[in-house]
Design a protein around this motif. Structure first.
Motif, PDB file in Angstrom:
ATOM      1  N   GLN A 170      -7.895  31.311  48.432  1.00 29.39           N
ATOM      2  CA  GLN A 170      -8.136  30.430  47.288  1.00 29.39           C
ATOM      3  C   GLN A 170      -9.530  29.828  47.405  1.00 29.39           C
ATOM      4  O   GLN A 170      -9.987  29.471  48.488  1.00 29.39           O
ATOM      5  CB  GLN A 170      -7.082  29.312  47.206  1.00 29.39           C
ATOM      6  CG  GLN A 170      -7.235  28.479  45.929  1.00 29.39           C
ATOM      7  CD  GLN A 170      -6.016  27.637  45.583  1.00 29.39           C
ATOM      8  OE1 GLN A 170      -5.106  27.496  46.391  1.00 29.39           O
ATOM      9  NE2 GLN A 170      -6.005  27.075  44.381  1.00 29.39           N
ATOM     10  N   GLU A 227      -6.988  31.594  42.723  1.00 32.35           N
ATOM     11  CA  GLU A 227      -6.118  32.069  43.788  1.00 32.35           C
ATOM     12  C   GLU A 227      -6.211  33.579  43.788  1.00 32.35           C
ATOM     13  O   GLU A 227      -6.059  34.205  42.740  1.00 32.35           O
ATOM     14  CB  GLU A 227      -4.660  31.676  43.514  1.00 32.35           C
ATOM     15  CG  GLU A 227      -4.331  30.266  43.945  1.00 32.35           C
ATOM     16  CD  GLU A 227      -2.897  29.865  43.621  1.00 32.35           C
ATOM     17  OE1 GLU A 227      -2.583  28.685  43.774  1.00 32.35           O
ATOM     18  OE2 GLU A 227      -2.102  30.733  43.199  1.00 32.35           O
ATOM     19  N   GLU A 262      -0.348  34.921  47.684  1.00 34.92           N
ATOM     20  CA  GLU A 262      -1.661  34.276  47.694  1.00 34.92           C
ATOM     21  C   GLU A 262      -2.325  34.522  49.039  1.00 34.92           C
ATOM     22  O   GLU A 262      -1.871  34.005  50.050  1.00 34.92           O
ATOM     23  CB  GLU A 262      -1.509  32.772  47.437  1.00 34.92           C
ATOM     24  CG  GLU A 262      -2.847  32.067  47.380  1.00 34.92           C
ATOM     25  CD  GLU A 262      -2.736  30.544  47.442  1.00 34.92           C
ATOM     26  OE1 GLU A 262      -1.816  29.966  46.836  1.00 34.92           O
ATOM     27  OE2 GLU A 262      -3.601  29.945  48.109  1.00 34.92           O
TER      28      GLU A 262
HETATM   29 MG    MG Z   1      -3.842  27.818  47.783  1.00 32.56          MG
END
Ligand code: MG
Ligand code: ATP
Length: 438
Positions: A283, A209, A280
């Motif tokens: 990813q 991430e 985040e």
């Molecule tokens: Mg994610």
């Protein structure tokens, strides 16, 4: 662009529904308006930033060899039954029935869709490796949409999908995306740290991430403070070479989200470990044949044997990035855009619209900047200087060029750097040399 002709609905007051600074500032700066919970319209200023972020993402995907496509937002349920995820996905998936009673859905992600495209088109080992990506709206019916575009229900995502013959190939594809992500976020002036992460509903056994450190981040993260000193743009990334040694080097520094972090196993001593909140912004996943096997995405190998493709998927939250950028680039006055994503580079302010000389000087400068291809927003409204300064600070353009009677008499322009607040008087020619390359 002249402000008098622009659509820039600024808000003076802080909207009560906005809990975090990026949401407040995006509303106040006239970048977005909510349509319904977690669903937003992007107004001209916001759209410009979103497009710039998107373009940086695109350039770095292309540089890493990924191929841009565009898949639909609406997908048939059938595809998701093939992978077994139709029922698993639960209430986050917006399910739709068309007039023929066919079950459809608004895509929350595109693993199934792209696997079907690839399966139907590619039959031989000679046709891989490939990495296909698109930048498309997604819908996830989040339980708690909040924080504006940071956790929306409809949001813009870049998602890439790699197809390889074997694990080694898939790791090469993973490494390319890993470095392209580092470059992408760095180009926006963001420090995004790749953290070991849980793979979640996507599945698989290798995942990072990319987390931007910010107080309002939703994740709790832990990392070696040496991460903060790293600069990917200081060197070049050779996407045709072996990226594995560089990958090992970068990931040798500890960084993990709270899902994975185990104080007992952490190599960084507790007193040295940085603990922070993270947003985040992307990813990466390697998940092997999780989708290719059930969906029959196989190719014939050199000896005619059947090979299930090894896949990975790689997402970037394009619309979330706009919020994340503001979370780390603002002050009490408003947004402070990094140059690379600023909606306009220069805000030109005419302090005295009623003054003939001021207007002539400002119009002239505006014309010259535009002719030189400089992105300039020209505040030509008949408003008080205070209101104009506040508006410019709020929308956060990197440079303000201020024209008033004193400067016009002296042949100078007052230039203010939004980030540092530094002001200097520059002769018009010097200003043009610096900003318009003359
Ligand atoms: Mg994610
Ligand atoms: P989160 O843990 O924040 O819910 P996720 O892990 O479910 O996100 P991914 O499937 O990894 O999301 O999607 C790729 C990227 O899309 C994320 O890294 C994030 O930047 C962005 N994203 C995911 N959900 C949202 C959302 N609801 N609103 C805005 N961006 C989102």
């Amino acid at each position: 662009m002249r402000v008098s002709q622009y659509f820039l609905p600024l808000l003076r007051e802080n909207p009560s529904e906005a809990q975090i600074v990026s949401h407040r500032l995006m509303l106040r700066a006239g970048m977005i308006r909510q349509s319904s919970a977690g669903i937003y319209s992007w107004l001209p200023l916001g759209w410009r930033v979103l497009s710039k972020v998107e373009q940086i993402v695109r350039e770095e995907q292309d540089r890493a060899g990924a191929l841009e496509i565009l898949m639909p937002t609406i997908q048939p349920a059938e595809l998701w039954r093939e992978s077994g995820r139709y029922d698993d996905y639960g209430k986050e998936m917006l399910r739709i029935t068309d007039r023929h009673d066919r079950e459809m859905l608004y895509g929350p992600t595109n693993e199934e869709q792209v696997t079907a495209i690839f399966r139907d088109a590619v039959k031989s080992y000679r046709d891989v490796p490939k990495n296909l990506y698109h930048i498309q709206w997604k819908f996830r019916d989040e339980v708690r949409p909040r924080f504006g575009v940071m956790r929306g229900r409809e949001f813009l995502m870049k998602d890439a999908y790699s197809f390889d013959l074997d694990k080694e190939g898939a790791k090469r594809a993973y490494n390319k995306m890993f470095f392209s992500y580092l470059r992408t976020f760095a180009r926006m002036g963001l420090k995004a740290i790749p953290m070991q992460a849980e793979t979640g509903p996507i599945g698989g056994d290798l995942s990072h991430e990319f987390q931007v450190l910010a107080e309002t981040g939703e994740s709790e993260v832990f990392c070696d403070p040496a991460w903060l000193e790293r600069d990917i743009l200081a060197g070049t990334v050779d996407y045709d070479g072996d990226l594995e040694p560089a990958f090992r080097d970068w990931t040798s520094l500890y960084a993990a989200t709270s899902d994975i972090h185990d104080p007992a196993k952490c190599p960084v001593p507790a007193d040295k470990l940085a603990t922070a909140r993270g947003i985040e912004v992307g990813q990466t996943f390697y998940f092997g044949s999780k989708y290719s096997k059930p969906m029959g995405a196989v190719v014939a190998g050199p000896n005619g044997e059947e090979i299930a493709l090894e896949m990975g998927s790689y997402g970037i939250g394009v619309s979330r990035l706009v919020g994340a950028l503001i979370e780390v680039n603002h002050d009490d006055g408003g947004i402070i855009w990094p140059e690379a994503v600023a909606p306009f580079r220069i805000g030109l302010v005419n302090l005295r619209v009623a003054d003939e000389k001021c207007r002539a000087a400002a119009d002239d400068l505006y014309g010259k900047l535009r002719n030189a291809g400089v992105e300039v927003l020209y505040d030509d409204r008949d408003e008080s200087p205070g209101a104009k300064f506040a508006a410019m600070d709020l929308i956060g353009l990197p440079h303000q060029a201020i024209i008033g009677p004193r400067g016009v008499a002296a042949g100078t322009i007052e230039v203010k750097n939004r980030r540092s607040g530094a002001r200097e008087d520059m002769p018009v020619e010097g200003f043009l040399a610096r900003f318009a390359g003359r």
